[in-house]
Design a protein around this motif. Structure first.
Motif, PDB file in Angstrom:
ATOM      1  N   ASP A 173      36.279 -37.175 -42.153  1.00 12.32           N
ATOM      2  CA  ASP A 173      37.442 -36.492 -41.575  1.00 12.32           C
ATOM      3  C   ASP A 173      37.135 -35.051 -41.197  1.00 12.32           C
ATOM      4  OD1 ASP A 173      39.164 -38.733 -41.918  1.00 12.32           O
ATOM      5  OD2 ASP A 173      39.422 -38.223 -44.036  1.00 12.32           O
ATOM      6  N   GLY A 174      35.864 -34.668 -41.331  1.00 14.73           N
ATOM      7  CA  GLY A 174      35.486 -33.310 -40.964  1.00 14.73           C
ATOM      8  C   GLY A 174      35.786 -32.267 -42.017  1.00 14.73           C
ATOM      9  N   LYS A 175      36.046 -32.701 -43.241  1.00 13.02           N
ATOM     10  CA  LYS A 175      36.354 -31.773 -44.327  1.00 13.02           C
ATOM     11  C   LYS A 175      35.086 -31.474 -45.132  1.00 13.02           C
ATOM     12  CE  LYS A 175      40.733 -32.083 -43.309  1.00 13.02           C
ATOM     13  NZ  LYS A 175      41.431 -30.956 -42.630  1.00 13.02           N
ATOM     14  N   MET A 176      34.949 -30.229 -45.585  1.00 14.57           N
ATOM     15  CA  MET A 176      33.791 -29.850 -46.393  1.00 14.57           C
ATOM     16  C   MET A 176      33.759 -30.622 -47.704  1.00 14.57           C
ATOM     17  SD  MET A 176      33.531 -25.725 -46.014  1.00 14.57           S
ATOM     18  CE  MET A 176      33.927 -24.934 -44.436  1.00 14.57           C
ATOM     19  N   ILE A 177      32.588 -31.164 -48.033  1.00 14.63           N
ATOM     20  CA  ILE A 177      32.425 -31.894 -49.284  1.00 14.63           C
ATOM     21  C   ILE A 177      32.266 -30.925 -50.454  1.00 14.63           C
ATOM     22  CG2 ILE A 177      30.862 -33.447 -50.539  1.00 14.63           C
ATOM     23  CD1 ILE A 177      30.265 -34.792 -47.844  1.00 14.63           C
ATOM     24  N   GLU A 178      31.541 -29.836 -50.218  1.00 17.41           N
ATOM     25  CA  GLU A 178      31.284 -28.865 -51.283  1.00 17.41           C
ATOM     26  C   GLU A 178      32.543 -28.065 -51.628  1.00 17.41           C
ATOM     27  OE1 GLU A 178      27.544 -29.599 -48.970  1.00 17.41           O
ATOM     28  OE2 GLU A 178      29.586 -28.989 -48.460  1.00 17.41           O
ATOM     29  N   ASP A 179      32.496 -27.427 -52.781  1.00 15.96           N
ATOM     30  CA  ASP A 179      33.586 -26.568 -53.223  1.00 15.96           C
ATOM     31  C   ASP A 179      33.752 -25.407 -52.238  1.00 15.96           C
ATOM     32  OD1 ASP A 179      34.630 -24.082 -54.705  1.00 15.96           O
ATOM     33  OD2 ASP A 179      35.081 -25.672 -56.147  1.00 15.96           O
ATOM     34  N   GLN A 180      34.913 -25.308 -51.624  1.00 16.36           N
ATOM     35  CA  GLN A 180      35.106 -24.302 -50.577  1.00 16.36           C
ATOM     36  C   GLN A 180      35.040 -22.877 -51.107  1.00 16.36           C
ATOM     37  OE1 GLN A 180      37.966 -24.627 -47.481  1.00 16.36           O
ATOM     38  NE2 GLN A 180      37.859 -26.859 -47.362  1.00 16.36           N
ATOM     39  N   ASP A 181      35.461 -22.664 -52.339  1.00 17.87           N
ATOM     40  CA  ASP A 181      35.386 -21.312 -52.900  1.00 17.87           C
ATOM     41  C   ASP A 181      33.930 -20.869 -53.032  1.00 17.87           C
ATOM     42  OD1 ASP A 181      38.118 -21.030 -53.088  1.00 17.87           O
ATOM     43  OD2 ASP A 181      38.226 -21.734 -55.157  1.00 17.87           O
ATOM     44  N   ARG A 182      33.062 -21.790 -53.435  1.00 17.66           N
ATOM     45  CA  ARG A 182      31.639 -21.453 -53.568  1.00 17.66           C
ATOM     46  C   ARG A 182      30.997 -21.212 -52.205  1.00 17.66           C
ATOM     47  NH1 ARG A 182      29.095 -25.176 -58.466  1.00 17.66           N
ATOM     48  NH2 ARG A 182      30.447 -24.344 -60.123  1.00 17.66           N
ATOM     49  N   ILE A 183      31.382 -22.024 -51.229  1.00 21.91           N
ATOM     50  CA  ILE A 183      30.873 -21.825 -49.877  1.00 21.91           C
ATOM     51  C   ILE A 183      31.348 -20.481 -49.331  1.00 21.91           C
ATOM     52  CG2 ILE A 183      30.938 -22.666 -47.500  1.00 21.91           C
ATOM     53  CD1 ILE A 183      29.193 -24.346 -49.344  1.00 21.91           C
TER      54      ILE A 183
END
Length: 211
Positions: A173-183
């Protein structure tokens, strides 16, 4: 010393690299830079965009963001690029933009620009590192100075450990798999470091001009 002028230039089909670019711009502004957020020219036909809900939504959301030109490179002290992976290389839209810079390159106007890059792909080993390295190859031809994040801050490990530039994986769905806060933390560090390195280069130029 005048503010560092930073151009954040991205290509994004459905929003991931747009988000990375937004975080980079936010961090650079907090670091005291004068920031331009710019997109590269879309090459996908309009009917294809309209038929894809995610692309259509992003196109509408970002319609007021200026399209990057070679003049933006000339004006900038530093540039952060963000591009999705296409077969282990940068997207054709980003490549097309870089190919338009031949005129300013020929005049030596890309020399000593400080650059850094970010990327995304649909799986953890989908070519993110290769994409960033491919873009850096063009930057070496520019005579630019690459400011990779390396392992200069622990946040790099938290975001997956890519020393060449922050990179992410996305789901179907085009969503980030990784933790967005860390990214976000990793992008913030990378952008701040880019501004910092550009400041060193500018200070060196000023000192040299005074001698």
């Amino acid at each position: 010393m005048p503010k560092i002028k930073l151009a954040v230039i991205y290509y994004s089909a459905t929003g991931t690299n747009y988000q990375l670019a937004q975080w980079a711009a936010e961090s650079a502004e907090k670091a005291g830079a004068e920031v331009k957020l710019l997109k590269v020219q879309e090459l996908v036909p309009e009917d294809k965009i309209q038929a894809n809900p995610a692309m259509k939504a992003l196109a509408e959301k970002t319609k007021d963001i200026p399209v990057a030109t070679p003049d933006d490179i000339v004006e900038a002290d530093a540039i952060i690029f963000s591009s999705p992976t296409r077969y282990g290389n940068i997207a054709s839209q980003m490549k097309q933009f870089i190919d338009t810079t031949g005129g300013i390159w020929g005049k030596g106007l890309t020399v000593n620009k400080v650059v850094s890059a970010m990327s995304s792909a649909q799986n953890p080993h989908g070519g993110q590192e290769a994409t960033i390295l491919a873009l850096y190859t063009s930057m070496y031809h520019w005579g630019a100075i690459v400011a990779a994040p390396g392992y200069t801050d622990p946040v790099t490990f938290g975001a997956g450990g890519n020393p060449y530039g922050t990179s992410v994986s996305v789901d179907g769905d085009g969503k980030m798999i990784e933790d967005q806060d860390r990214i976000r933390d990793a992008v913030f560090h990378q952008a701040k470091r880019t501004v910092e390195v550009a400041g060193w280069v500018q200070a060196g130029k000023n000192a040299n001009n005074q001698n």
